[in-house]
Design a protein around this motif. Structure first.
Motif, PDB file in Angstrom:
ATOM      1  N   GLY A  12      37.421 -56.544  57.534  1.00  0.00           N
ATOM      2  CA  GLY A  12      37.715 -56.009  56.055  1.00  0.00           C
ATOM      3  C   GLY A  12      38.920 -55.280  55.971  1.00  0.00           C
ATOM      4  N   GLY A  13      39.234 -55.332  54.579  1.00  0.00           N
ATOM      5  CA  GLY A  13      40.255 -54.364  54.227  1.00  0.00           C
ATOM      6  C   GLY A  13      41.699 -54.540  54.851  1.00  0.00           C
ATOM      7  N   VAL A  14      42.238 -55.742  55.188  1.00  0.00           N
ATOM      8  CA  VAL A  14      43.511 -56.077  56.015  1.00  0.00           C
ATOM      9  C   VAL A  14      44.401 -56.386  54.972  1.00  0.00           C
ATOM     10  CG1 VAL A  14      42.177 -56.375  58.288  1.00  0.00           C
ATOM     11  CG2 VAL A  14      42.738 -58.464  56.642  1.00  0.00           C
ATOM     12  N   GLY A  15      44.186 -56.727  53.730  1.00  0.00           N
ATOM     13  CA  GLY A  15      45.225 -57.160  52.825  1.00  0.00           C
ATOM     14  C   GLY A  15      45.247 -58.635  52.333  1.00  0.00           C
ATOM     15  N   LYS A  16      44.001 -59.162  52.511  1.00  0.00           N
ATOM     16  CA  LYS A  16      43.749 -60.691  51.964  1.00  0.00           C
ATOM     17  C   LYS A  16      43.930 -60.908  50.456  1.00  0.00           C
ATOM     18  CE  LYS A  16      39.664 -60.754  53.772  1.00  0.00           C
ATOM     19  NZ  LYS A  16      39.433 -59.382  54.715  1.00  0.00           N
ATOM     20  N   THR A  17      43.378 -59.823  49.628  1.00  0.00           N
ATOM     21  CA  THR A  17      43.172 -60.233  48.302  1.00  0.00           C
ATOM     22  C   THR A  17      44.834 -59.610  47.523  1.00  0.00           C
ATOM     23  OG1 THR A  17      40.793 -59.502  48.013  1.00  0.00           O
ATOM     24  CG2 THR A  17      42.510 -59.248  46.070  1.00  0.00           C
ATOM     25  N   THR A  18      45.482 -58.450  48.446  1.00  0.00           N
ATOM     26  CA  THR A  18      46.578 -58.100  48.006  1.00  0.00           C
ATOM     27  C   THR A  18      47.598 -59.252  48.422  1.00  0.00           C
ATOM     28  OG1 THR A  18      45.950 -55.868  48.733  1.00  0.00           O
ATOM     29  CG2 THR A  18      48.315 -56.399  48.588  1.00  0.00           C
ATOM     30  N   THR A  19      47.430 -60.012  49.431  1.00  0.00           N
ATOM     31  CA  THR A  19      48.423 -60.768  49.910  1.00  0.00           C
ATOM     32  C   THR A  19      48.239 -62.151  48.960  1.00  0.00           C
ATOM     33  OG1 THR A  19      48.417 -60.508  52.119  1.00  0.00           O
ATOM     34  CG2 THR A  19      48.942 -62.764  51.762  1.00  0.00           C
ATOM     35  N   ILE A 212      54.530 -57.010  56.548  1.00  0.00           N
ATOM     36  CA  ILE A 212      54.599 -56.228  55.256  1.00  0.00           C
ATOM     37  C   ILE A 212      54.345 -54.775  55.854  1.00  0.00           C
ATOM     38  CG2 ILE A 212      53.409 -55.957  52.905  1.00  0.00           C
ATOM     39  CD1 ILE A 212      54.456 -58.712  53.397  1.00  0.00           C
ATOM     40  N   GLN A 213      55.119 -53.946  55.324  1.00  0.00           N
ATOM     41  CA  GLN A 213      55.063 -52.612  55.646  1.00  0.00           C
ATOM     42  C   GLN A 213      54.015 -51.890  54.708  1.00  0.00           C
ATOM     43  OE1 GLN A 213      58.626 -50.939  57.708  1.00  0.00           O
ATOM     44  NE2 GLN A 213      59.630 -52.797  56.935  1.00  0.00           N
ATOM     45  N   VAL A 214      53.641 -50.711  55.378  1.00  0.00           N
ATOM     46  CA  VAL A 214      52.756 -49.932  54.602  1.00  0.00           C
ATOM     47  C   VAL A 214      53.352 -49.592  53.362  1.00  0.00           C
ATOM     48  CG1 VAL A 214      53.386 -47.630  55.829  1.00  0.00           C
ATOM     49  CG2 VAL A 214      50.954 -48.073  54.561  1.00  0.00           C
ATOM     50  N   ASP A 215      53.013 -49.491  52.006  1.00  0.00           N
ATOM     51  CA  ASP A 215      53.654 -49.165  50.718  1.00  0.00           C
ATOM     52  C   ASP A 215      52.644 -48.985  49.852  1.00  0.00           C
ATOM     53  OD1 ASP A 215      56.070 -51.009  48.805  1.00  0.00           O
ATOM     54  OD2 ASP A 215      54.838 -49.169  48.552  1.00  0.00           O
ATOM     55  N   SER A 216      52.673 -47.718  49.369  1.00  0.00           N
ATOM     56  CA  SER A 216      51.392 -47.149  48.392  1.00  0.00           C
ATOM     57  C   SER A 216      51.576 -47.917  47.077  1.00  0.00           C
ATOM     58  CB  SER A 216      51.497 -45.676  48.337  1.00  0.00           C
ATOM     59  OG  SER A 216      52.729 -45.242  47.751  1.00  0.00           O
TER      60      SER A 216
ATOM     61  N   GLN B  10      30.118 -52.905  50.850  1.00  0.00           N
ATOM     62  CA  GLN B  10      30.678 -54.466  51.012  1.00  0.00           C
ATOM     63  C   GLN B  10      32.088 -54.627  50.949  1.00  0.00           C
ATOM     64  OE1 GLN B  10      29.364 -53.084  48.351  1.00  0.00           O
ATOM     65  NE2 GLN B  10      29.744 -53.934  46.612  1.00  0.00           N
ATOM     66  N   LYS B  11      32.783 -53.528  50.391  1.00  0.00           N
ATOM     67  CA  LYS B  11      34.253 -53.564  50.789  1.00  0.00           C
ATOM     68  C   LYS B  11      34.706 -53.382  51.995  1.00  0.00           C
ATOM     69  CE  LYS B  11      38.458 -53.463  49.000  1.00  0.00           C
ATOM     70  NZ  LYS B  11      39.004 -54.314  50.104  1.00  0.00           N
ATOM     71  N   GLY B  12      35.671 -54.155  52.419  1.00  0.00           N
ATOM     72  CA  GLY B  12      36.235 -54.197  53.643  1.00  0.00           C
ATOM     73  C   GLY B  12      37.064 -53.133  54.263  1.00  0.00           C
ATOM     74  N   GLY B  13      37.012 -52.512  55.342  1.00  0.00           N
ATOM     75  CA  GLY B  13      38.173 -51.696  56.142  1.00  0.00           C
ATOM     76  C   GLY B  13      38.084 -50.381  55.481  1.00  0.00           C
ATOM     77  N   THR B 151      39.963 -44.126  48.326  1.00  0.00           N
ATOM     78  CA  THR B 151      40.325 -43.544  47.088  1.00  0.00           C
ATOM     79  C   THR B 151      41.178 -44.630  46.498  1.00  0.00           C
ATOM     80  OG1 THR B 151      41.643 -41.952  48.003  1.00  0.00           O
ATOM     81  CG2 THR B 151      39.599 -41.360  47.262  1.00  0.00           C
ATOM     82  N   GLN B 152      40.868 -45.762  46.229  1.00  0.00           N
ATOM     83  CA  GLN B 152      41.833 -46.875  45.827  1.00  0.00           C
ATOM     84  C   GLN B 152      41.195 -47.658  44.752  1.00  0.00           C
ATOM     85  OE1 GLN B 152      43.059 -48.565  49.619  1.00  0.00           O
ATOM     86  NE2 GLN B 152      44.826 -47.017  49.866  1.00  0.00           N
ATOM     87  N   SER B 153      41.907 -48.539  44.273  1.00  0.00           N
ATOM     88  CA  SER B 153      41.485 -49.120  43.091  1.00  0.00           C
ATOM     89  C   SER B 153      40.155 -50.305  43.207  1.00  0.00           C
ATOM     90  CB  SER B 153      42.601 -50.094  42.465  1.00  0.00           C
ATOM     91  OG  SER B 153      43.392 -50.868  43.784  1.00  0.00           O
TER      92      SER B 153
HETATM   93  N1  LIG Z   1      51.064 -53.170  52.838  1.00  0.00           N
HETATM   94  C1  LIG Z   1      50.218 -52.143  52.385  1.00  0.00           C
HETATM   95  N2  LIG Z   1      50.341 -51.004  52.257  1.00  0.00           N
HETATM   96  C2  LIG Z   1      49.366 -50.032  51.806  1.00  0.00           C
HETATM   97  N3  LIG Z   1      48.423 -50.359  51.304  1.00  0.00           N
HETATM   98  C3  LIG Z   1      47.960 -51.874  51.360  1.00  0.00           C
HETATM   99  C4  LIG Z   1      48.777 -52.876  51.845  1.00  0.00           C
HETATM  100  N4  LIG Z   1      48.032 -53.957  51.688  1.00  0.00           N
HETATM  101  C5  LIG Z   1      47.083 -53.711  50.904  1.00  0.00           C
HETATM  102  N5  LIG Z   1      46.833 -52.166  50.886  1.00  0.00           N
HETATM  103  C6  LIG Z   1      45.565 -51.629  50.471  1.00  0.00           C
HETATM  104  O1  LIG Z   1      44.586 -51.730  51.438  1.00  0.00           O
HETATM  105  C7  LIG Z   1      43.371 -51.987  50.772  1.00  0.00           C
HETATM  106  C8  LIG Z   1      42.766 -53.096  51.448  1.00  0.00           C
HETATM  107  O2  LIG Z   1      43.527 -54.310  50.876  1.00  0.00           O
HETATM  108  P1  LIG Z   1      42.619 -55.622  50.205  1.00  0.00           P
HETATM  109  O3  LIG Z   1      41.533 -55.252  49.198  1.00  0.00           O
HETATM  110  O4  LIG Z   1      43.944 -56.606  49.729  1.00  0.00           O
HETATM  111  O5  LIG Z   1      42.133 -56.016  51.651  1.00  0.00           O
HETATM  112  P2  LIG Z   1      41.176 -57.249  51.888  1.00  0.00           P
HETATM  113  O6  LIG Z   1      41.525 -58.003  52.980  1.00  0.00           O
HETATM  114  O7  LIG Z   1      41.289 -58.307  50.657  1.00  0.00           O
HETATM  115  O8  LIG Z   1      39.760 -56.602  51.743  1.00  0.00           O
HETATM  116  P3  LIG Z   1      38.065 -57.226  51.986  1.00  0.00           P
HETATM  117  O9  LIG Z   1      37.999 -57.316  53.106  1.00  0.00           O
HETATM  118  O10 LIG Z   1      37.288 -55.957  51.224  1.00  0.00           O
HETATM  119  O11 LIG Z   1      38.298 -58.396  50.827  1.00  0.00           O
HETATM  120  C9  LIG Z   1      43.661 -51.842  49.267  1.00  0.00           C
HETATM  121  O12 LIG Z   1      43.409 -50.798  48.598  1.00  0.00           O
HETATM  122  C10 LIG Z   1      45.288 -52.305  48.992  1.00  0.00           C
HETATM  123  O13 LIG Z   1      45.750 -51.685  48.052  1.00  0.00           O
END
Ligand SMILES: Nc1ncnc2c1ncn2[C@@H]1O[C@H](COP(=O)(O)OP(=O)(O)OP(=O)(O)O)[C@@H](O)[C@H]1O
Ligand SMILES: Nc1ncnc2c1ncn2[C@@H]1O[C@H](COP(=O)(O)OP(=O)(O)OP(=O)(O)O)[C@@H](O)[C@H]1O
Ligand SMILES: [Mg+2]
Ligand SMILES: [Mg+2]
Lengths: 255, 255
Positions: A12-19, A212-216, B10-13, B151-153
């Motif tokens: 979880g939380g690796v950036g799938k939705t963000t991507t 993709i580097q860390v970016d707030s 349920q939110k990952g990571g 503490t994110q969206s």
């Molecule tokens: N490159 C990045 N730098 C900093 N923050 C990031 C980066 N990519 C994603 N994030 C942040 O990390 C958090 C997790 O990202 P995201 O929700 O896209 O992951 P996900 O894999 O879709 O999570 P889930 O497993 O819950 O579906 C989000 O709050 C997002 O804003």
């Protein structure tokens, strides 16, 4: 026939939705017509486009469980030019058990979407953080898979579980997915990140996308219901996702 | 009778596994006997203790699907004094469908663990990033729930889905969980983090635990198979999780 890319990682939380959200906007900036399919009951992608999942009538869940519902019944136009979306809602939680007894349950999504293939250049699937039948449906409907990975300790185990799933797909369903690994949230100041990147480069030579580097800014953008390429166009992540979109739109020979 | 706390989102990571792993060590430093139950097929908690999930014979999955398997058959001693673990493995993926037809399927875990209640001061459940029947089992077997939130969206939507689940549990099963929210990965330099913390404080007054700030030691520690309280005992996160352990061990009156 469109490029169909599923974005998968059970971690979880690796950036799938963000991507998916950012790549869709970057591809539309290159003139591509994009369909985003949200398959996560959390519906983060759906909310990022500004929709309220609790107010939607038909969603991806209906596509799975109701024979008479077609893809064109659930497609929404988004605020991003050239990007359409199939939204998700909490009903997706029940889909796993509902499709358990169905015939050809791994092909439901592919069969429903085939009718639309000629309307889009790219179809992107945002998957939930698990390897459920819904995720398998997205893999079967795709030709490529992008796996976002954080350069952190738990990621390595996630990749080995994933590659087992891809191998199973190939053996049992003769479905071969082209694999891309996308390092995300990379912090080059951390020694661990560099070590993990090097290890991945060795095992998956040629399949690693530019990191993709860390970016707030990526954290702030979804609150504005805007992708980072529109909200903060000169930010580091906007440029990195722009480069990723250009790479993925090259034809196979050019890469 | 032990304090039973499930760690859910349920939110990952968001730091579920990190919280269970680190809190268990901090509680054992306070002389408590702790049982950690890994309910995630990714088995990150199991790997953090140094076990290889693929080499284990009996795991939490067997506890759900095999009537004759008892809790004492699956308990492992960990390298941390006073901490035992029930490990997970990939078999957990199949549990959801396997227990679908079972009687009292939400009470399987509670029934299997009752025999051990007198051996531990605290039982911690690490849940997968979903609200599946396995996660519901952990909620039913617990009296308290700790929800790590970034503490994110996307976190705000996750909390509303979660509180709906808690309300359902209370209405249908007359099971009332004491709720704690644990802000994780907090970066006080980001305006957004402060705004979200303030909003949470208002909606969930008195239920917000002291935040865990962002700390790269938490990323490194699992690689050493050591909790941060042992690997980097003076780090900021080690002190924060130590304070959390002390707060949770106070009796209800003292809080
Ligand atoms: N490159 C990045 N730098 C900093 N923050 C990031 C980066 N990519 C994603 N994030 C942040 O990390 C958090 C997790 O990202 P995201 O929700 O896209 O992951 P996900 O894999 O879709 O999570 P889930 O497993 O819950 O579906 C989000 O709050 C997002 O804003
Ligand atoms: N306070 C923190 N500061 C910095 N990094 C952290 C912090 N807490 C957790 N992490 C890191 O964030 C990543 C996600 O944490 P973790 O795996 O514990 O989350 P999770 O909620 O269990 O994920 P999943 O949903 O996949 O089960 C890990 O790599 C962990 O090292
Ligand atoms: Mg997501
Ligand atoms: Mg976890």
């Amino acid at each position: 026939i469109p490029r169909r890319i599923c974005v998968v990682n059970q971690k979880g939380g690796v950036g799938k939705t963000t991507t998916v959200f950012t790549l869709a906007a970057a591809l539309s900036d290159l003139g591509r017509r994009v369909l985003c399919v949200d398959l996560d009951a959390q519906a983060n992608l759906t909310s990022s486009f500004g929709f309220d999942p609790d107010l939607l009538d038909l969603t991806a869940a209906d596509l799975f469980t109701r024979e008479e519902v077609e893809a064109s019944d659930v497609i929404l136009e988004t605020g991003i030019e050239g990007v359409h979306a199939i939204p998700a809602d909490i009903k997706l939680v029940a889909v796993e058990t509902r499709i358990h007894e169905m015939m050809m349950r791994e092909y439901i999504l592919q069969t429903k979407l085939e009718a639309l293939f000629d309307r889009y250049h790219v179809i992107l699937f945002d998957c939930p953080p698990n390897l459920s039948r819904v995720t398998i449906n997205a893999m079967v409907a795709s030709l490529e898979v992008v796996v976002p990975i954080e350069t952190q300790s738990y990621s390595i185990k996630a990749i080995s579980d994933l590659t087992n799933t891809f191998a199973l797909l190939k053996e049992k369903m003769h479905h071969d997915l082209k694999l891309w690994l996308l390092p995300t949230k990379v912090d080059r100041r951390m020694r661990l990140a560099i070590d993990i990147l090097d290890a991945l480069e060795e095992t998956f030579r040629g399949r690693i996308l530019d990191p993709i580097q860390v970016d707030s800014n990526l954290v702030r953008a979804p609150l504005l219901c805007e992708p980072v390429t529109h909200a903060y166009p000169t930010s580091r992540s906007a440029l990195e996702y722009g480069r990723l979109a250009r790479f993925l739109t090259l034809s196979d020979e050019e890469r």
